[in-house]
Design an enzyme around this catalytic site. Structure first.
Site, PDB file in Angstrom:
ATOM      1  CG  ASN A 162      -0.354  -0.204   2.510  1.00 13.77           C
ATOM      2  OD1 ASN A 162       0.769  -0.678   2.624  1.00 13.77           O
ATOM      3  ND2 ASN A 162      -1.075   0.158   3.561  1.00 13.77           N
ATOM      4  CD  GLU A 261       2.651  -0.173  10.485  1.00 14.84           C
ATOM      5  OE1 GLU A 261       1.480  -0.499  10.813  1.00 14.84           O
ATOM      6  OE2 GLU A 261       2.969   0.205   9.359  1.00 14.84           O
ATOM      7  CB  CYS A 295      -2.080   0.070   9.017  1.00 11.98           C
ATOM      8  SG  CYS A 295      -0.604   1.098   8.924  1.00 11.98           S
ATOM      9  CD  GLU A 469       8.877   0.674  10.685  1.00  8.29           C
ATOM     10  OE1 GLU A 469       9.643  -0.139  10.139  1.00  8.29           O
ATOM     11  OE2 GLU A 469       7.759   0.971  10.235  1.00  8.29           O
TER      12      GLU A 469
END
Length: 489
Positions: A162, A261, A295, A469
């Site tokens: 994505n 993640e 997400c 991150e």
């Protein structure tokens, strides 16, 4: 040059082989796979299909290169990242078209992603020279305590489809800054952005052996042997929670450092004292960024009863004004979903909500013709037990659920295994702080619909992941801490 000719040229310029430590070669099996344009269903090109032998060759090179790369001057590592940042920005237009062709999002959004992706390189180019340690006197005065930070070592980086460029730079940036060698496995649907990125990094001066890129149709078959090999020391994964759980289990035998993640189910809370214009604008951002395939996308819109009807009406009006089409066409706001499987899932979630009593205020149907299009959709009066409230939608669907009290909103927002991001719209400062503290998520967007920022720590709690991150802590995921005890001097 026509648009079609330009698109063909951009695709043609991208390497189609596997990259083993900076060397381009065919997959050892000779296999290739097709890359599809989700807006048309047509084939863009074929790329090398990496297998186990390619993976082991990449790991061999990463392990062999690690000692010398770890000693590479931090300033030089930072300069490589800085040059890569400048190359990304210089080629932003072509890279955006490339991303749109393989992923579907409108070119304007793809350009935004290239800029966002490049910022991770700029940020970590500055962090490379700030890796610190400490020297102190032991409390009893009898010894000295030296603490140093060193690279974890060879790292496997697995990225999703994505955000095919940004998820790569968000992992590669800190790994380079810390002095780790890397193997990047991009998503099968979107390998071209990752291959273009590898080409840019080596043009920027990344030494041979530091980075390999392995597109594959057999992710488990490729990564399994790598995870079982003791030379690999780090795994960073962005993707679904079920796959993340499986990878954590696989990483246990070698006790790998892991960063995860994973999925999200973001609540978007609108209180009756909110600036409704700002809330609707933020909702549009949080829902429709990346066609809802993120997400961080707002998944459940909890709106206080006094403003729920008005909010739904305004949101539907804004979403109805979005133009759907192929992302490379002018003035397109909504591109296709990634594939037919994704579109079928979205339709089933909408149908389930409608069957349970939700009202389809806007959309609720597939696009006509070629490509995997789905119309922007607003659902109102959505029952709390609908699948759309429990499942990550990954599409342009906004379910609106009314609530009465702050306590009710908080309970519903936290009633999920996920905890990546939450959004809150209110003008009440005390309520804003209460919600920010009590929402069970790693990030909170307070009166804003986008939270991602390379200078901020990105990550979730509960089943949404491990580690962070970006930001100052992003490099920590690639560093080990070593303590040296020194006899008193």
């Amino acid at each position: 040059m026509t648009t079609i000719e330009r698109e063909a040229r951009i695709v043609e310029q991208v390497p189609k082989q596997v990259c083993i430590g900076g060397h381009w070669r065919d997959a050892q099996s000779g296999a290739t796979f097709k890359v599809e344009d989700p807006a048309t269903g047509s084939v863009l090109c074929e790329v090398a299909d990496a297998g186990v032998a390619d993976g082991m060759a990449a790991l061999e090179m990463a392990a062999a290169t690690q000692p010398t790369w770890a000693e590479y001057p931090p300033r030089e590592r930072g300069e490589i990242l800085r040059r890569a940042y400048e190359l990304l920005m210089h080629r932003q237009e072509d890279l955006a078209v490339l991303m749109t062709l393989e992923m579907g999002k409108p070119v304007a959004e793809s350009k935004g992603e290239i800029a966002y992706a490049a910022e991770f390189f700029r940020w970590f180019s500055e962090e490379a020279v700030r890796i610190d340690g400490s020297y102190s006197v032991a409390p009893n005065g009898q010894s000295r305590l030296l603490v140093m930070r060193q690279p974890v070592g060879p790292s496997l980086l697995i990225t999703p489809w994505n955000f095919p460029m940004a998820m790569g730079t968000r992992k590669i940036g800190p790994a380079i800054a810390a002095g780790c060698t890397m193997i990047l496995k991009p998503a099968q649907q979107t390998p071209l952005s990752a291959l273009a990125l590898a080409d840019i990094l080596h043009e920027a001066g990344l030494p041979e052996g530091v980075l390999s890129v392995l597109p594959t149709t057999d992710a488990a078959g490729l990564t399994g042997p790598l995870l079982r090999d003791g030379r690999l020391r780090k795994l960073s994964f962005t993707g679904s929670t079920p796959v993340g759980r499986a990878l954590i289990k696989q990483s246990a035998d070698q006790v790998l450092r892991t960063s995860m993640e994973l999925g999200g189910n973001a609540p978007f809370l609108v209180f009756d004292d909110a600036d409704l214009d700002a809330a609707v604008a933020g909702a549009l951002q949080a829902k429709m960024r990346n066609i809802g395939e993120a997400c961080t996308a707002a998944n459940r819109f909890y709106v206080q009863s006094g403003v729920a009807e008005e909010f739904s009406r305004r949101l539907a009006e804004r979403m109805a004004g979005l133009r759907m089409g192929r992302g490379t066409e002018p003035d397109v706001d909504v591109g296709p979903l990634i594939d037919d499987k994704a579109r079928t899932k979205v339709q089933s979630l909408v149908d389930d909500a409608a069957n349970r009593g939700a009202r389809v205020l806007l959309g609720g149907k597939r696009g006509d013709g070629a490509g995997y299009f789905y119309h922007p959709t607003v659902l109102t009066d959505v029952p709390k037990d609908s699948e759309v409230c429990r499942t990550e939608i990954f599409g342009p669907v906004a379910p609106v659920i009314p609530f009465d009290t702050e306590e009710e909103a908080l309970a519903e927002a936290n009633r999920t295994e996920f905890g990546l991001v939450s959004y809150v719209y209110t003008e009440n400062l005390r309520r804003a702080l209460r919600m920010a503290e009590k929402l069970e998520s790693g990030m909170v967007g307070l009166n804003q619909g986008i939270v991602s920022n390379p200078a901020a720590p990105f990550g979730g709690v509960k089943h949404s992941g491990l580690g962070r991150e970006g930001g100052r802590v992003g490099i920590d995921e690639y560093l080990e801490t070593k303590y040296v005890g020194i006899a008193g001097v």
